[in-house]
Design a protein around this motif. Sequence first.
Motif, PDB file in Angstrom:
ATOM      1  N   SER A 157      40.548 -17.764  36.756  1.00 54.50           N
ATOM      2  CA  SER A 157      41.504 -16.658  36.625  1.00 54.50           C
ATOM      3  C   SER A 157      42.851 -16.948  37.293  1.00 54.50           C
ATOM      4  CB  SER A 157      40.899 -15.382  37.204  1.00 54.50           C
ATOM      5  OG  SER A 157      40.622 -15.564  38.585  1.00 54.50           O
ATOM      6  N   PHE A 170      35.273  -5.032  36.674  1.00 56.88           N
ATOM      7  CA  PHE A 170      36.147  -6.201  36.619  1.00 56.88           C
ATOM      8  C   PHE A 170      35.540  -7.423  37.313  1.00 56.88           C
ATOM      9  CE2 PHE A 170      39.712  -8.733  38.372  1.00 56.88           C
ATOM     10  CZ  PHE A 170      40.354  -9.070  37.191  1.00 56.88           C
ATOM     11  N   CYS A 227      32.525  -8.804  35.570  1.00 61.98           N
ATOM     12  CA  CYS A 227      32.764  -8.910  34.124  1.00 61.98           C
ATOM     13  C   CYS A 227      31.774  -8.085  33.299  1.00 61.98           C
ATOM     14  CB  CYS A 227      32.743 -10.373  33.677  1.00 61.98           C
ATOM     15  SG  CYS A 227      34.085 -11.370  34.359  1.00 61.98           S
ATOM     16  N   ILE A 240      30.807  -5.696  30.577  1.00 62.40           N
ATOM     17  CA  ILE A 240      31.498  -5.359  29.332  1.00 62.40           C
ATOM     18  C   ILE A 240      31.055  -4.022  28.729  1.00 62.40           C
ATOM     19  CG2 ILE A 240      31.984  -7.771  28.808  1.00 62.40           C
ATOM     20  CD1 ILE A 240      29.695  -7.674  26.759  1.00 62.40           C
ATOM     21  N   ILE A 250      39.879  -7.432  30.657  1.00 64.84           N
ATOM     22  CA  ILE A 250      39.004  -8.586  30.461  1.00 64.84           C
ATOM     23  C   ILE A 250      38.845  -8.855  28.961  1.00 64.84           C
ATOM     24  CG2 ILE A 250      37.713  -8.138  32.593  1.00 64.84           C
ATOM     25  CD1 ILE A 250      35.387  -7.094  30.842  1.00 64.84           C
ATOM     26  N   CYS A 251      38.380 -10.064  28.652  1.00 70.24           N
ATOM     27  CA  CYS A 251      37.933 -10.385  27.302  1.00 70.24           C
ATOM     28  C   CYS A 251      36.419 -10.224  27.309  1.00 70.24           C
ATOM     29  CB  CYS A 251      38.305 -11.813  26.912  1.00 70.24           C
ATOM     30  SG  CYS A 251      37.737 -12.264  25.246  1.00 70.24           S
ATOM     31  N   THR A 252      35.886  -9.528  26.304  1.00 67.01           N
ATOM     32  CA  THR A 252      34.441  -9.262  26.272  1.00 67.01           C
ATOM     33  C   THR A 252      33.666 -10.278  25.435  1.00 67.01           C
ATOM     34  OG1 THR A 252      34.531  -7.775  24.347  1.00 67.01           O
ATOM     35  CG2 THR A 252      34.883  -6.780  26.533  1.00 67.01           C
ATOM     36  N   HIS A 278      33.861 -15.474  28.288  1.00 68.02           N
ATOM     37  CA  HIS A 278      35.307 -15.615  28.492  1.00 68.02           C
ATOM     38  C   HIS A 278      35.772 -15.005  29.812  1.00 68.02           C
ATOM     39  CE1 HIS A 278      36.316 -16.325  23.954  1.00 68.02           C
ATOM     40  NE2 HIS A 278      35.314 -17.070  24.379  1.00 68.02           N
ATOM     41  N   CYS A 279      35.298 -13.808  30.124  1.00 70.13           N
ATOM     42  CA  CYS A 279      35.713 -13.159  31.371  1.00 70.13           C
ATOM     43  C   CYS A 279      35.254 -13.981  32.576  1.00 70.13           C
ATOM     44  CB  CYS A 279      35.164 -11.737  31.447  1.00 70.13           C
ATOM     45  SG  CYS A 279      35.569 -10.891  32.997  1.00 70.13           S
ATOM     46  N   SER A 280      34.013 -14.389  32.594  1.00 68.57           N
ATOM     47  CA  SER A 280      33.503 -15.146  33.741  1.00 68.57           C
ATOM     48  C   SER A 280      34.173 -16.513  33.860  1.00 68.57           C
ATOM     49  CB  SER A 280      31.985 -15.293  33.675  1.00 68.57           C
ATOM     50  OG  SER A 280      31.601 -16.006  32.518  1.00 68.57           O
ATOM     51  N   GLN A 329      39.159 -15.311  31.871  1.00 67.30           N
ATOM     52  CA  GLN A 329      40.022 -14.539  30.986  1.00 67.30           C
ATOM     53  C   GLN A 329      39.966 -13.075  31.411  1.00 67.30           C
ATOM     54  OE1 GLN A 329      39.328 -15.111  26.798  1.00 67.30           O
ATOM     55  NE2 GLN A 329      41.211 -14.048  26.223  1.00 67.30           N
ATOM     56  N   LYS A 330      40.678 -12.804  32.518  1.00 64.78           N
ATOM     57  CA  LYS A 330      40.708 -11.471  33.110  1.00 64.78           C
ATOM     58  C   LYS A 330      42.017 -11.289  33.852  1.00 64.78           C
ATOM     59  CE  LYS A 330      37.648 -11.167  36.563  1.00 64.78           C
ATOM     60  NZ  LYS A 330      36.394 -11.336  37.328  1.00 64.78           N
TER      61      LYS A 330
END
Length: 162
Positions: free
Chosen positions: A44, A81, A84, A86, A111-113, A117-119, A122-123
């Motif tokens: 991130s 957040f 992550c 979703i 975040i992207c679900t 991606h989030c982990s 992408q947050k």
Amino acid sequence: MASSKIMMMVAVIAIVSVCVPSTVAQTSHTVGDTFGWNVTNDGSVTYTNWAARQTFAVGDTLVFNFTTGFHDVAEVSQAAFGPCTITNPISNDPNGPATITLSTAGNHYYICTFGRHCSLGQKLSITVAASNSTTPSPANSASSFSAVVPITFLAAALAFFH
């Protein structure tokens, strides 16, 4: 004679006020700049560093550039957040590019679900101020210009009719 000069001055001021509105500058922030809203190679850090260079205010917009079907953008709570989570997002926009208007002050989390991606980073976490009290950036110089123009015309009209 004096009343016609006053009427003319009022007409000039009215026309200028309508033609050149004075507005409060609002900023459009393209998330990640040219990188866009994608999975990064550095977790991130990319979005944390990007957000640190920005000043967000109510009325500004966030533009998330991504390919529909490969990413999305969901606003989530602070509790969701970090891990992550979703499920039960505040909002979710699956269509890119997505534009989100910042309508409330405080902390906002995105975040992207898709998949992991989030982990993978992408947050985005931002803090939004109640109002934009900073000087407009060069990208918003038209707003400064529109506030100066009516004053200039008013001064010229007063000088002309005096």
